[in-house]
Write a protein that holds these residues in place. Sequence first.
Motif, PDB file in Angstrom:
ATOM      1  N   ASP A   1      -0.650  82.959  81.972  1.00  0.00           N
ATOM      2  CA  ASP A   1      -0.370  81.349  81.658  1.00  0.00           C
ATOM      3  C   ASP A   1      -1.812  80.752  82.401  1.00  0.00           C
ATOM      4  OD1 ASP A   1       0.197  81.912  84.257  1.00  0.00           O
ATOM      5  OD2 ASP A   1       1.841  80.461  84.430  1.00  0.00           O
TER       6      ASP A   1
ATOM      7  N   ARG B   1      -4.380  88.996  75.242  1.00  0.00           N
ATOM      8  CA  ARG B   1      -4.501  88.925  73.805  1.00  0.00           C
ATOM      9  C   ARG B   1      -4.391  90.104  73.138  1.00  0.00           C
ATOM     10  NH1 ARG B   1      -8.079  89.805  70.011  1.00  0.00           N
ATOM     11  NH2 ARG B   1      -9.874  89.966  71.548  1.00  0.00           N
TER      12      ARG B   1
ATOM     13  N   THR C   1      -8.291  79.613  80.793  1.00  0.00           N
ATOM     14  CA  THR C   1      -7.067  80.213  80.163  1.00  0.00           C
ATOM     15  C   THR C   1      -5.923  79.171  80.378  1.00  0.00           C
ATOM     16  OG1 THR C   1      -7.672  82.310  81.142  1.00  0.00           O
ATOM     17  CG2 THR C   1      -5.540  81.886  80.620  1.00  0.00           C
ATOM     18  N   GLU C   2      -5.893  78.644  81.563  1.00  0.00           N
ATOM     19  CA  GLU C   2      -4.726  77.393  81.361  1.00  0.00           C
ATOM     20  C   GLU C   2      -5.239  76.416  80.579  1.00  0.00           C
ATOM     21  OE1 GLU C   2      -1.922  75.335  84.890  1.00  0.00           O
ATOM     22  OE2 GLU C   2      -4.137  75.635  85.349  1.00  0.00           O
TER      23      GLU C   2
ATOM     24  N   ARG D   1      -4.111  77.227  77.157  1.00  0.00           N
ATOM     25  CA  ARG D   1      -2.503  76.959  77.022  1.00  0.00           C
ATOM     26  C   ARG D   1      -2.183  75.644  76.592  1.00  0.00           C
ATOM     27  NH1 ARG D   1       1.102  76.146  80.727  1.00  0.00           N
ATOM     28  NH2 ARG D   1      -0.258  76.365  82.504  1.00  0.00           N
TER      29      ARG D   1
ATOM     30  N   GLU E   1     -21.117  85.381  75.226  1.00  0.00           N
ATOM     31  CA  GLU E   1     -20.853  85.412  73.682  1.00  0.00           C
ATOM     32  C   GLU E   1     -20.638  84.174  73.089  1.00  0.00           C
ATOM     33  OE1 GLU E   1     -18.207  89.660  73.978  1.00  0.00           O
ATOM     34  OE2 GLU E   1     -17.612  87.955  74.573  1.00  0.00           O
TER      35      GLU E   1
ATOM     36  N   ARG F   1      -6.606  74.377  85.648  1.00  0.00           N
ATOM     37  CA  ARG F   1      -7.516  75.247  86.775  1.00  0.00           C
ATOM     38  C   ARG F   1      -8.580  76.201  86.439  1.00  0.00           C
ATOM     39  NH1 ARG F   1      -3.039  74.972  88.038  1.00  0.00           N
ATOM     40  NH2 ARG F   1      -1.897  76.748  88.446  1.00  0.00           N
ATOM     41  N   ASN F   2      -8.362  76.577  84.969  1.00  0.00           N
ATOM     42  CA  ASN F   2      -9.456  77.540  84.540  1.00  0.00           C
ATOM     43  C   ASN F   2      -9.307  77.397  83.104  1.00  0.00           C
ATOM     44  OD1 ASN F   2      -7.228  79.363  83.910  1.00  0.00           O
ATOM     45  ND2 ASN F   2      -7.368  79.841  86.009  1.00  0.00           N
TER      46      ASN F   2
ATOM     47  N   THR G   1      -8.159  87.749  80.112  1.00  0.00           N
ATOM     48  CA  THR G   1      -7.665  86.946  78.850  1.00  0.00           C
ATOM     49  C   THR G   1      -7.853  87.679  77.542  1.00  0.00           C
ATOM     50  OG1 THR G   1      -8.949  84.972  79.742  1.00  0.00           O
ATOM     51  CG2 THR G   1      -8.160  84.768  77.479  1.00  0.00           C
TER      52      THR G   1
ATOM     53  N   ALA H   1     -12.951  80.241  73.045  1.00  0.00           N
ATOM     54  CA  ALA H   1     -12.842  80.590  74.430  1.00  0.00           C
ATOM     55  C   ALA H   1     -11.441  81.325  74.608  1.00  0.00           C
ATOM     56  CB  ALA H   1     -13.126  79.694  75.451  1.00  0.00           C
ATOM     57  N   ALA H   2     -10.735  80.976  73.443  1.00  0.00           N
ATOM     58  CA  ALA H   2      -9.143  81.273  73.552  1.00  0.00           C
ATOM     59  C   ALA H   2      -9.315  82.885  73.523  1.00  0.00           C
ATOM     60  CB  ALA H   2      -8.421  80.527  72.570  1.00  0.00           C
ATOM     61  N   ASP H   3      -9.798  83.723  72.705  1.00  0.00           N
ATOM     62  CA  ASP H   3      -9.804  84.953  72.781  1.00  0.00           C
ATOM     63  C   ASP H   3     -10.228  85.858  73.674  1.00  0.00           C
ATOM     64  OD1 ASP H   3     -12.366  84.729  72.187  1.00  0.00           O
ATOM     65  OD2 ASP H   3     -12.474  86.005  70.378  1.00  0.00           O
ATOM     66  N   GLY H   4     -10.825  85.185  74.822  1.00  0.00           N
ATOM     67  CA  GLY H   4     -11.340  86.025  75.955  1.00  0.00           C
ATOM     68  C   GLY H   4     -12.550  86.433  75.702  1.00  0.00           C
ATOM     69  N   SER H   5     -13.469  85.597  75.022  1.00  0.00           N
ATOM     70  CA  SER H   5     -14.952  85.633  74.968  1.00  0.00           C
ATOM     71  C   SER H   5     -15.721  85.122  76.123  1.00  0.00           C
ATOM     72  CB  SER H   5     -15.439  85.057  73.684  1.00  0.00           C
ATOM     73  OG  SER H   5     -14.850  85.454  72.496  1.00  0.00           O
ATOM     74  N   THR H   6     -16.659  85.946  76.640  1.00  0.00           N
ATOM     75  CA  THR H   6     -17.389  85.551  77.606  1.00  0.00           C
ATOM     76  C   THR H   6     -18.266  84.379  77.460  1.00  0.00           C
ATOM     77  OG1 THR H   6     -19.357  87.019  77.438  1.00  0.00           O
ATOM     78  CG2 THR H   6     -17.429  87.986  78.592  1.00  0.00           C
TER      79      THR H   6
END
Lengths: 204, 204
Positions: free
Chosen positions: A157, A196, B192-193, B196, B163, B189-190, A192, B155-160
């Motif tokens: 989260d 996924r 990822t959040e 979400r 990338e 706060r970051n 992250t 960015a949602a899929d964890g790409s840096t």
Amino acid sequence: MSSTIKVLLAEDQSMVREALAALLGLEEDIEVVAQVARGDEVVAAAHAHGIDVALLDIEMPGCTGIEAAARLHKELPAVKLVVLTTFGRPGYLRSAMEAGADAFLVKDAPAAQLAEAVRKVLAGERVIDPTLAAAALAEGANPLTDREREVLRAAADGSTNAELAKALHLSQGTVRNYLSTAIQKLAARNRTEAVRIAREKGWL
Amino acid sequence: MSSTIKVLLAEDQSMVREALAALLGLEEDIEVVAQVARGDEVVAAAHAHGIDVALLDIEMPGCTGIEAAARLHKELPAVKLVVLTTFGRPGYLRSAMEAGADAFLVKDAPAAQLAEAVRKVLAGERVIDPTLAAAALAEGANPLTDREREVLRAAADGSTNAELAKALHLSQGTVRNYLSTAIQKLAARNRTEAVRIAREKGWL
DNA sequence: ACTGCGGGATGACAGATGTCATACGCACGG
DNA sequence: CCGTGCGTATGACATCTGTCATCCCGCAGT
């Protein structure tokens, strides 16, 4: 031997649940005798209605359909279990089987397979999508340890390391270690992506 | 005026789609004349069948039910639009309304509301869950700019950052600036959040 | 013509995150 | 009894991320 098959339907979205009930209602030999919207109401409803087959969605409040399947299997081993899910994640199939499921259906399979699966499990057959079964075997078991999974789930989260450490009663360093190993096991580049990947495989 | 209401049903999961069709089939005055599993097949099917009402799920391959609604509204403004969704996200309601939807239903509403909504929209009424409408008004509009949303989605899929920069033809610094402002606008706060929160609100 | 805003960029800095080596205790299988 | 794996922890290090100030351009409003 009763003339109709008594089915319990567990699915949280009423519209879908009642639609599935309507679908099954079209079958002469099947009768939906109970409907519940939460995983934790399954066992009680099953006891109350003397069912033959339980049709369980995985994603439910209370507890997941898989947990419900496990409990039901323990308490009423005679009841056949059909697990139904939106997501054809191999890890789900694996856990469903371990929980004692007799059939595993994804919701994007043709509707006709539902009634068919109900009849087949009652006849002692197992119903599993062969493609999914292959995928489940191909990808192997969940490589994460219990702790790694827990930490990863908590990190999903967007919590920071400090928050995770507090929530899980661990040191920050330990949190980072677990996430680090999880990231490597999943061949991800950061937490992250690890989340996924774990989600996609049904490992979370 | 025809005696039955002709409905197009768009929903990607066959089991759910056919179950909903079975449900609507129980109504005397409603007939499901077309079913599609992809958003981008909606307009063609609508043209081919001369429908009165389109029932559109949001989460679909091809294009979302909301995009499909917008296109259909443009091409066949006489067709009434019922948007159906798993997630009662206020942002979804807002975009659905902007796309010209006449009704907005969540799948965990009682099944009876489905046929009811079909009849009501045909009578010129709008059907919207009042709770959801209130939530949509309360939270205001999507604060993210187009670019911020794009970057956040990517960015949602964890790409840096590197990338993302490559994929979006931006400098790394710019990517970070956009993510930073998005994070602040969403009070996260970051990243990822932020992802979400944006997802929960239907802003992604 | 001026102002504001969005898109785009740079550089500097602090703090968060990911990696690695290393360590200890415990349980379990051989 | 010894190795192995897991849970837990620390310290050091490199890199990534988030923030901020500042800049340029173009466009829409007033």
